[in-house]
Design a protein around this motif. Sequence first.
Motif, PDB file in Angstrom:
ATOM      1  N   CYS A  99      -3.872  -9.124   1.114  1.00 47.54           N
ATOM      2  CA  CYS A  99      -2.748 -10.063   1.189  1.00 47.54           C
ATOM      3  C   CYS A  99      -1.406  -9.329   1.286  1.00 47.54           C
ATOM      4  CB  CYS A  99      -2.755 -11.004  -0.014  1.00 47.54           C
ATOM      5  SG  CYS A  99      -2.565 -10.178  -1.605  1.00 47.54           S
ATOM      6  N   SER A 100      -1.407  -8.016   1.066  1.00 45.08           N
ATOM      7  CA  SER A 100      -0.169  -7.232   1.115  1.00 45.08           C
ATOM      8  C   SER A 100      -0.106  -6.279   2.310  1.00 45.08           C
ATOM      9  CB  SER A 100      -0.038  -6.416  -0.173  1.00 45.08           C
ATOM     10  OG  SER A 100      -0.009  -7.242  -1.306  1.00 45.08           O
ATOM     11  N   VAL A 101      -0.976  -6.490   3.283  1.00 45.48           N
ATOM     12  CA  VAL A 101      -1.057  -5.563   4.415  1.00 45.48           C
ATOM     13  C   VAL A 101       0.287  -5.448   5.136  1.00 45.48           C
ATOM     14  CG1 VAL A 101      -2.073  -5.219   6.707  1.00 45.48           C
ATOM     15  CG2 VAL A 101      -3.525  -5.778   4.770  1.00 45.48           C
ATOM     16  N   GLU A 102       0.927  -6.556   5.411  1.00 41.76           N
ATOM     17  CA  GLU A 102       2.195  -6.513   6.145  1.00 41.76           C
ATOM     18  C   GLU A 102       3.281  -5.804   5.334  1.00 41.76           C
ATOM     19  OE1 GLU A 102       5.423  -9.418   8.364  1.00 41.76           O
ATOM     20  OE2 GLU A 102       3.604 -10.295   7.534  1.00 41.76           O
ATOM     21  N   ASP A 103       3.385  -6.131   4.041  1.00 43.51           N
ATOM     22  CA  ASP A 103       4.372  -5.469   3.183  1.00 43.51           C
ATOM     23  C   ASP A 103       4.106  -3.971   3.083  1.00 43.51           C
ATOM     24  OD1 ASP A 103       5.699  -7.841   2.685  1.00 43.51           O
ATOM     25  OD2 ASP A 103       4.560  -8.266   0.857  1.00 43.51           O
ATOM     26  N   THR A 104       2.834  -3.603   2.916  1.00 40.34           N
ATOM     27  CA  THR A 104       2.463  -2.193   2.817  1.00 40.34           C
ATOM     28  C   THR A 104       2.801  -1.459   4.113  1.00 40.34           C
ATOM     29  OG1 THR A 104       0.734  -2.590   1.185  1.00 40.34           O
ATOM     30  CG2 THR A 104       0.506  -0.610   2.532  1.00 40.34           C
ATOM     31  N   HIS A 105       2.481  -2.068   5.231  1.00 36.97           N
ATOM     32  CA  HIS A 105       2.776  -1.458   6.531  1.00 36.97           C
ATOM     33  C   HIS A 105       4.283  -1.240   6.703  1.00 36.97           C
ATOM     34  CE1 HIS A 105       3.236  -1.513  11.016  1.00 36.97           C
ATOM     35  NE2 HIS A 105       2.332  -0.563  10.856  1.00 36.97           N
ATOM     36  N   ASN A 106       5.085  -2.248   6.372  1.00 34.25           N
ATOM     37  CA  ASN A 106       6.539  -2.132   6.495  1.00 34.25           C
ATOM     38  C   ASN A 106       7.092  -1.067   5.554  1.00 34.25           C
ATOM     39  OD1 ASN A 106       6.715  -4.064   8.489  1.00 34.25           O
ATOM     40  ND2 ASN A 106       7.011  -5.737   7.045  1.00 34.25           N
ATOM     41  N   LYS A 153       6.285   2.328   7.021  1.00 36.87           N
ATOM     42  CA  LYS A 153       7.160   2.607   8.185  1.00 36.87           C
ATOM     43  C   LYS A 153       8.535   3.033   7.697  1.00 36.87           C
ATOM     44  CE  LYS A 153       7.127  -1.066  10.696  1.00 36.87           C
ATOM     45  NZ  LYS A 153       7.156  -2.122  11.723  1.00 36.87           N
TER      46      LYS A 153
END
Length: 79
Positions: free
Chosen positions: A64-71, A74
């Motif tokens: 559920c935190s994939v997008e936050d982790t990716h950002n 980066k």
Amino acid sequence: AEAAAINRSLLALANCINALTDPTAPKPKFRDSKLTLLLKNSLEHSPIRPVRLVVLACVSPAMCSVEDTHNTLKYAHRA
């Protein structure tokens, strides 16, 4: 609104770090945010006190935190 202000400050911090590490970049704009203005003395290099910077990125293995982790990764890579 608060999250947007935090993101602007983090972007200003990354821009300052990039400007400090790239000899061809223009002088960093520490006045772009309160965060960078507060950190100015810590980030600026002097012949007496060289600067070493460590970026810690807090990430989560949760799907559920994939997008936050990716950002976050980066941003840390950019800084």
